[in-house]
Write a protein that holds these residues in place. Structure first.
Motif, PDB file in Angstrom:
ATOM      1  N   THR A   1       0.848  -1.190   0.000  1.00 40.01           N
ATOM      2  CA  THR A   1       0.000   0.000   0.000  1.00 40.01           C
ATOM      3  C   THR A   1       0.885   1.242   0.000  1.00 40.01           C
ATOM      4  O   THR A   1       1.741   1.388   0.853  1.00 40.01           O
ATOM      5  CB  THR A   1      -0.892   0.008   1.258  1.00 40.01           C
ATOM      6  OG1 THR A   1      -1.567  -1.234   1.330  1.00 40.01           O
ATOM      7  CG2 THR A   1      -1.887   1.131   1.200  1.00 40.01           C
TER       8      THR A   1
ATOM      9  N   MET B   1      -1.015   7.637  -0.655  1.00 38.99           N
ATOM     10  CA  MET B   1      -2.472   7.707  -0.494  1.00 38.99           C
ATOM     11  C   MET B   1      -2.846   8.325   0.840  1.00 38.99           C
ATOM     12  O   MET B   1      -3.793   9.101   0.943  1.00 38.99           O
ATOM     13  CB  MET B   1      -3.076   6.311  -0.597  1.00 38.99           C
ATOM     14  CG  MET B   1      -3.115   5.828  -2.015  1.00 38.99           C
ATOM     15  SD  MET B   1      -4.425   4.670  -2.268  1.00 38.99           S
ATOM     16  CE  MET B   1      -3.882   3.329  -1.293  1.00 38.99           C
TER      17      MET B   1
ATOM     18  N   SER C   1      -4.794  11.825   1.459  1.00 43.52           N
ATOM     19  CA  SER C   1      -5.977  11.939   2.306  1.00 43.52           C
ATOM     20  C   SER C   1      -5.815  13.064   3.309  1.00 43.52           C
ATOM     21  O   SER C   1      -6.734  13.856   3.530  1.00 43.52           O
ATOM     22  CB  SER C   1      -6.205  10.611   3.013  1.00 43.52           C
ATOM     23  OG  SER C   1      -7.007  10.782   4.132  1.00 43.52           O
TER      24      SER C   1
ATOM     25  N   THR D   1      -8.680   9.216   7.947  1.00 41.57           N
ATOM     26  CA  THR D   1      -7.784   8.557   7.009  1.00 41.57           C
ATOM     27  C   THR D   1      -7.731   7.057   7.287  1.00 41.57           C
ATOM     28  O   THR D   1      -7.811   6.237   6.375  1.00 41.57           O
ATOM     29  CB  THR D   1      -6.365   9.144   7.121  1.00 41.57           C
ATOM     30  OG1 THR D   1      -6.443  10.537   6.889  1.00 41.57           O
ATOM     31  CG2 THR D   1      -5.433   8.507   6.119  1.00 41.57           C
TER      32      THR D   1
ATOM     33  N   VAL E   1      -9.266   5.213   4.265  1.00 44.02           N
ATOM     34  CA  VAL E   1      -8.183   4.902   3.326  1.00 44.02           C
ATOM     35  C   VAL E   1      -7.415   3.654   3.742  1.00 44.02           C
ATOM     36  O   VAL E   1      -7.294   2.699   2.981  1.00 44.02           O
ATOM     37  CB  VAL E   1      -7.204   6.097   3.186  1.00 44.02           C
ATOM     38  CG1 VAL E   1      -6.076   5.746   2.244  1.00 44.02           C
ATOM     39  CG2 VAL E   1      -7.946   7.328   2.691  1.00 44.02           C
TER      40      VAL E   1
ATOM     41  N   ASN F   1      -7.952  -0.702   2.504  1.00 43.67           N
ATOM     42  CA  ASN F   1      -6.814  -1.280   1.801  1.00 43.67           C
ATOM     43  C   ASN F   1      -6.301  -2.556   2.450  1.00 43.67           C
ATOM     44  O   ASN F   1      -5.816  -3.459   1.774  1.00 43.67           O
ATOM     45  CB  ASN F   1      -5.671  -0.259   1.737  1.00 43.67           C
ATOM     46  CG  ASN F   1      -5.680   0.487   0.443  1.00 43.67           C
ATOM     47  OD1 ASN F   1      -5.569  -0.125  -0.613  1.00 43.67           O
ATOM     48  ND2 ASN F   1      -5.853   1.790   0.505  1.00 43.67           N
TER      49      ASN F   1
END
Lengths: 322, 271
Positions: free
Chosen positions: B162, B166, B170, B180, B184, B188
């Motif tokens: 990951t 990202m 966020s 987050t 997010v 994941n």
């Protein structure tokens, strides 16, 4: 596609105000101090493993320096090396030697059986077959340990499937001859070292296949081709090219097969003779005999052996193959 | 042997590999046949007849149900603890480099790298030194300790894949740390956690060595089986339970494989 972009207003402050509320404040704090967040994340697992696991290991180690009072049967909590001395008695040394020999034999046999499976999976299996091989190794690895032993009890029992098979093939005499041998034989396969050996190999085999396959996958196929183009026979290619390159994987796998055999007490208890292995000695010393110091000293043996083994394996680069 | 491209495997290798795989699978399949045998007293092969009556007999055995219920409760709670501890540890180890990082990975792996008997007797001697009586919780204590590694392995592999940008995106868009995580990070890593959780459940459901040392009078399913192996009471019932155990542990493993098949490793190594 048109995107409606809103320009930031010129009046917006250069530094955003902190988010509101407790939650926002906490969130900001963690963002500004990642160390604090890291510490908070590590604290629960480290406390748990440190107290529960490492703490217990030390408790165990400490007990091995205690001794048992032979008259009262109580544990004498004073430092002594007497318990370690007891390990050197002939009967106890016998147990240690028997276990180490079995672990070595099981390791060699696992490597021999594992190699073709790992080699086929690494070099020839593609796509769907590769997945099938992977599951074919993972499912037995993860399926119930006791059920596997139980299955072998069914197979090796006197009235079980192997006896039936040998009878059908008119090889009953061969089985009988093997069982009449000293040490490896017994009343039936399910009460002999041969049975113990087969079950150990069966149960730990997947632990050998996976690292050997990982090591073989890194051998470029053209090395094997080059070797045969230069006139080597398949046997020579195996000895001079494949085997040396697979060796770190084999050593990595042997860490599991060796260590697991050293510590197991259920397989020799269910399928085996009355002659003990280290695990069984530990179990009976702490249970029926109530001699926890001797049990603790016995467990230190596999820890020390594995310590040296891991040190040697690391030097051979086996950890990269794990 | 010439270097022809796309050659197939030599016959000998094919046979050896096939025999190896058969060796790994036939014994387990055999259990399924024995669950239907009419023979009560011994392990006679071939079965003299086939019947389904033992399923009914097993269904009506209260001790089997008690063991099953205990196993499920222990596995559920141990898995929950392992999920929390393993995820925290994986997040910390994969996010940053810090002093002692290697030590922490070793600490997580150690409980299953050392033979189970060592973990078992270490816990037992600690309980006796601390005067902790055996209970449901002493079993959970042991199980959670070695289940952490399975969750950790799965989570660490996923965290590494990951991308950190990202999370930064966020935060740049104004989400706070909790948002987050919720919107997010969690989506994941969810499948990896689910896979790790299922494997931890299977591992706990099957564990016998550590359990014999940390349980008092209570029986989990493996302890029940061990007892039946040493002092058999009704063999056909053991056969049926063995078959059910194979099926119960098989499904989470297949599911975990399905969840992580693209690239992650699902091996937590062993017991």
């Amino acid at each position: 596609m048109s995107v409606d972009v809103t320009m930031p207003r010129a009046t917006a402050p250069a530094i955003l105000p902190g988010s509101g509320g407790m939650r926002g404040a906490l969130s900001d704090l963690f963002w500004r101090r990642p160390q604090l967040l890291l510490l908070l994340m590590l604290l629960p697992p480290v406390l748990w493993l440190g107290i529960v696991y490492i703490g217990s290991l030390f408790a165990l180690l400490a007990q091995s320096f205690f001794s048992i009072d032979e008259f009262s049967g109580l544990i004498n909590r004073q430092f002594t090396l007497k318990t370690y001395g007891d390990l050197l008695q002939a009967a106890n040394l016998d147990i240690i030697l028997r276990t180490v020999t079995m672990a070595a034999l099981v390791t060699v046999a696992s490597a021999i059986v594992a190699f073709p499976i790992a080699y086929y999976a690494a070099r020839y299996a593609r796509g769907r077959w590769k997945a099938l091989f992977y599951l074919g190794v993972m499912l037995p690895l993860w399926s119930s340990y006791l059920v596997k032993i139980y299955a072998w009890k069914l197979i090796l029992a006197k009235e079980g499937i192997l006896t039936w098979l040998f009878g059908k093939l008119h090889l009953q005499w061969l089985l009988d001859a093997w069982l009449s041998l000293p040490v490896v034989g017994g009343n039936s396969l399910s009460v002999s070292f041969t049975g113990t050996f087969i079950v150990f190999v069966y149960v730990w085999l997947p632990f050998m296949i996976l690292p050997v396959q990982a090591a073989l996958e890194r051998v470029p196929g053209n090395l094997v081709e080059a070797s045969s183009d230069l006139g080597a026979s398949p046997g020579q290619t195996f000895r001079n090219v494949l085997f040396p390159l697979a060796l770190p994987g084999i050593v990595a796998g042997s860490i599991f097969t060796f260590s697991l055999t050293l510590g197991d007490y259920i397989i020799p208890q269910i399928i085996g003779t009355s002659r003990l292995f280290i695990g069984q000695a530990v179990y009976s010393q702490q249970g029926t005999a109530g001699n926890i110091p001797l049990a603790a000293a016995f467990t230190v043996v596999p820890i020390v052996i594995m310590g040296f083994y891991l040190w040697g394996a690391k030097r051979m680069g086996a950890f990269d193959a794990l | 042997m010439r270097s022809d491209r796309g050659q197939s495997a030599p016959l000998g290798l094919k046979i050896a590999a096939a025999c190896g795989l058969l060796f790994l699978h036939l014994p387990i399949l055999l259990i399924f046949v024995y669950a239907f045998t009419t023979e009560e007293k011994s392990f006679v092969w071939p079965p003299p007849g086939l019947t389904t009556q033992w399923f009914a007999v097993t269904w009506n055995r209260p001790d089997v149900w008690e063991a099953l219920s205990l196993s499920v409760r222990v596995a559920a709670i141990s898995t929950t603890i392992a999920l929390v501890l393993g995820t925290l540890c994986a997040a910390a180890v994969s996010r940053t480099k810090f002093f002692g990082r290697e030590t922490i990975s070793l600490l997580v792996i150690l409980p299953i790298a050392l033979p189970g008997i060592i973990t078992g007797i270490a816990l037992r001697s600690a309980f006796s030194l601390a005067d902790i009586p055996f209970s449901f919780w002493t079993i959970v204590l042991g199980h959670a300790t070695f289940c952490v590694v399975v969750v950790y392995n799965n989570a660490v592999a996923r965290f590494r894949r990951t991308s950190g940008s990202m999370i930064e995106a966020s935060m740049d868009l104004g989400a706070d740390g909790f948002q987050t995580f919720r919107h997010v990070v969690l989506p994941n890593i969810a499948t990896a956690l689910l896979a790790g959780g299922m494997l931890a459940f299977a591992l706990s459901f099957d564990e016998v060595i550590v359990t014999t040392f940390t349980a008092g009078q209570q029986q989990t399913v493996p302890i029940w089986m061990l007892e039946e192996l040493i002092r058999p009471r009704q063999r056909p019932v053991t056969n049926v339970v063995a078959m059910v155990v194979v099926l119960v542990t098989l499904l989470p493993i297949l599911f975990a494989y399905y969840l992580t098949r693209d690239g992650d490793q699902i091996a937590g190594s062993g017991k």
